[in-house]
Design an enzyme around this catalytic site. Structure first.
Site, PDB file in Angstrom:
ATOM      1  CD1 TRP A 167      19.403  16.191  57.538  1.00 28.76           C
ATOM      2  CD2 TRP A 167      20.942  17.344  58.688  1.00 28.76           C
ATOM      3  NE1 TRP A 167      19.699  17.304  56.812  1.00 28.76           N
ATOM      4  CE2 TRP A 167      20.639  18.032  57.484  1.00 28.76           C
ATOM      5  CE3 TRP A 167      21.874  17.880  59.557  1.00 28.76           C
ATOM      6  CZ2 TRP A 167      21.252  19.245  57.139  1.00 28.76           C
ATOM      7  CZ3 TRP A 167      22.475  19.068  59.211  1.00 28.76           C
ATOM      8  CH2 TRP A 167      22.176  19.748  58.021  1.00 28.76           C
ATOM      9  CG  ASP A 205      25.370  18.888  62.924  1.00 33.38           C
ATOM     10  OD1 ASP A 205      24.487  18.031  63.062  1.00 33.38           O
ATOM     11  OD2 ASP A 205      25.186  20.098  63.167  1.00 33.38           O
TER      12      ASP A 205
END
Length: 678
Positions: A678, A676
């Site tokens: 970013w 996960d």
């Protein structure tokens, strides 16, 4: 064998009575006749499965009737609005080059009936963004899954590998090269379309948001237009002088896409500032206005940075979430930013107005803002004036600049010839739209043009939920770093969402919705897990540990849980330390390994802590059948961690680096290596 084929093979005698020009015309006609015969079609423009490299006037696209499919459909999948912006730019370029009367239609992929419509299309351009760890955007997820699965079935011999035969396509993928799976959705889409029989018009384009994605798009668009010039898909292009005139005309005030504006007064204006109805929070179309609960600072005194813990109250809503999901919030600009934007527009903040689409919506504007609305609310909630300024916005501003010198400068920066100057003036220093408007004060667009062509909409911000519904069924927790950095223009940039959350009073409403994620604990909590999450990358693992604690409290057995956390200084930014120590004491967390990069003489990061516990990590993953999780920065941390993991596998397994990468790939394919980032 027909006569055209015999003549082409030299097996029919020439006709000496014909002049050279007549003979050439006859040969051309016979060539066309042969082409029609071999393709079994009475229409030269009927087949678009491959691009014809020589112009064939008889096969050029004609203007479609109102009930016919467009000459080219432009489909976009966007997360931040960039792909949609490019779709509009491409439509403008196509209309300018080939004529607005030719059918060029843009459409959000979410609103497109792909299963029934795509096999019937003639030509489609896809502008597809990649989000997170190589994933499609929310709006494109269903289409992407359908297409990739259809291509996989075709490749395995159980599907129709000619399902899209007759479709011509072009793909531009948007992404960031700092991510491992750069523009992955565009790349996979290109392969899937080809596997199903579709034919590419030109090369695939890859746009890098870490550099100059606008320049990447413009270079690809130029290649696309050149390919279309030689194909039967679009009509003949206009000549150079016409194109220059069209481009100049497209920057005139009359040509700028704009909503119609109605000023509102009286009783109707009194309710204009109120928010609309509440939704379920299930998706972006139904945001729920969650009351803000606790907001507290997570860093300790002495830290020169800030990180917030915020809680959204969903106890009286239909919002549901699972551990590992994401939450989207739609922030507002600060009062100072709003006041500055209104001043740049030369309009009072208390002005109340409504926007409506122009008749026929010829430039395909998106639905207007809800109204009536005050300018204060419109600028706060809807106008992304702190976004990087784009060339298209400068072109629109030029149309409304009363100072000729400023208008000319804006047109230059917006034009392809001004690319280098735009890079130096806008991209390199991180100049915002608001700063551009302040630098060219004579450019004061009407509100219809401002919201239609100048300002992009405020985009949602996504956060990994840092709680578990097993522990907090009535709340969604957010762990958020407060952005504060000095830009090249000298401006102090304060993150729109993070500073907004920090200044909101308790009880203030936060528009939010939940986005489902595949970042999940293993089905059996007895399986070992290895979690790697420095900084705010700890967020989903806090939820994981809450869920494990809830299971332990119910008497359920737990497997091993290793957490690798990192921050700068133990006494400054070790977030949730007390909670992590409590999880250790209870047994919900088996081991906690921390890397403090600024506490020692040498930098210490989570990948170093991994290497120090290589044997334990390998045992948990290989012998224990455990799962591996990484959350946080994709540009540096995730790559460094992956390299460290590959080194651990190579050393512990006694294999080559390539074999170690293959082992990790298999781990990911099985769902036991999740990221996960970013």
């Amino acid at each position: 064998m027909d006569d055209a084929t015999l003549l082409l093979q030299g097996r029919l005698p020439a006709i000496p009575a014909l002049g050279l020009a007549s003979a050439a015309l006859l040969v051309l006609c016979l060539i066309l006749l042969a082409w029609r015969s071999r393709n079994g079609s009475d229409s030269l423009g009927g087949g678009m499965g491959s691009i014809i490299s020589l112009k064939q006037q008889s096969g050029r696209a004609a203007t479609p009737a109102a009930n016919e499919k467009p000459a080219i459909r432009i489909l976009y999948g966007t997360q931040t609005g960039t792909a949609e912006r490019f779709a509009k730019q491409l439509r403008t370029a196509l209309a300018s080059r080939y004529g607005a009367e030719v059918g060029f239609v843009i459409q959000d992929i979410e609103d497109y009936k792909w299963e029934a419509s795509l096999p019937e299309e003639g030509a489609v351009v896809f502008l597809m963004a990649t989000y997170g760890d190589g994933e499609p955007t929310d709006s494109a997820a269903d289409f992407y899954s359908w297409l990739v699965q259809a291509a996989e079935d075709a490749n395995n011999g159980i599907g129709d590998d000619a399902m899209l035969k007759g479709l011509s396509f072009a793909v531009f993928g948007l992404g960031n090269k700092q991510y491992e799976h750069f523009a992955a959705v565009g790349k996979r889409l290109q392969k899937a379309l080809a596997s199903l029989g579709a034919a590419p018009v030109c090369r695939r384009g890859d746009g890098d948001d870490d550099d100059d994605i606008d320049a990447d798009f413009e270079a690809w668009q130029a290649d696309l237009l050149s390919a279309l010039d030689l194909s039967p898909i679009a009509p003949d292009p206009k000549d150079g002088d016409q194109l220059k005139a069209e481009r100049r005309m497209s920057m005139s005030a009359e040509a700028i896409a704009a909503y119609e504006v109605q000023h509102v007064t009286g009783a109707e204006a009194d309710v204009a500032v109120q928010l609309g109805g509440n939704g379920t929070g299930a998706d972006s179309h139904n945001p729920y206005r969650a009351p803000l609960g606790t907001v507290r600072e997570l860093h300790q005194k002495g830290s020169d940075r800030s990180c917030l813990h915020a809680e959204l109250d969903i106890s009286n809503s239909q919002v549901q979430y699972d551990t590992g999901d994401h939450v989207a919030v739609v922030p507002e600009n600060s009062p100072q930013t709003v006041a500055a934007a209104a001043a740049a527009l030369g309009q009072p903040l208390d002005l109340v107005f409504s926007l409506t689409l122009p008749s026929g919506n010829p430039q395909q504007l998106r639905p207007p803002l809800p109204g009536p609305i005050s300018l204060r609310s419109a600028l706060a909630r809807h106008a992304d004036v702190l976004a990087p300024v784009r060339r298209a916005a400068l072109g629109a501003l030029a149309a409304f600049a009363s100072d000729p010198a400023q208008a000319e400068r804006l047109r230059h920066l917006a034009a392809p010839e001004g690319k280098a100057d735009f890079q130096a003036w806008a991209v390199a220093p991180g100049r915002t739209l608001l700063e551009a408007m302040q630098e060219f004060p004579s450019a004061k667009p009407p509100l219809g043009a401002f919201f239609g062509s100048v300002a992009e909409r405020v985009q949602p911000r996504f956060y990994s939920i840092s709680s578990s519904p097993k522990a907090h069924p009535g709340a969604v927790h957010i762990t958020c770093s407060v952005v504060r950095e000095r830009k090249g223009t000298g401006r102090l940039h304060l993150g729109v969402a993070s500073t907004w959350l920090g200044r909101l009073p308790p009880g203030a409403e936060v528009p939010m919705w939940v986005r489902k994620s595949t970042f999940k604990l293993p089905a059996s909590l007895e399986s070992p897990i290895v979690m790697i999450g420095p900084g705010t990358g700890l967020a989903p693992f806090r939820g994981f540990l809450q869920e494990r604690q809830a299971a332990k409290d119910r008497g359920q057995a737990l497997g091993q849980a290793m957490l690798f956390f990192g921050c700068r200084k133990a006494k400054h930014d070790f977030i949730y330390e007390d909670e992590l120590r409590a999880f250790q004491r209870s047994g919900a967390l088996t081991s906690l390994s921390c890397a403090f990069s600024r506490d020692g003489a040498e930098k210490d990061y989570v990948q170093h802590r991994l290497a120090a516990q290589a044997e334990e990590v390998w045992t948990a993953l290989h012998q224990g059948g455990g799962s591996l999780y990484v959350c946080g920065d994709a540009k540096h941390m995730a790559r460094d961690v992956h390299r460290a993991l590959a080194s651990i596998v190579s050393q512990q397994k006694g294999c080559s680096e390539a074999d170690a990468e293959s082992w990790l790939s298999q781990l990911a394919d099985s769902g036991r290596y999740q990221r996960d980032v970013w």
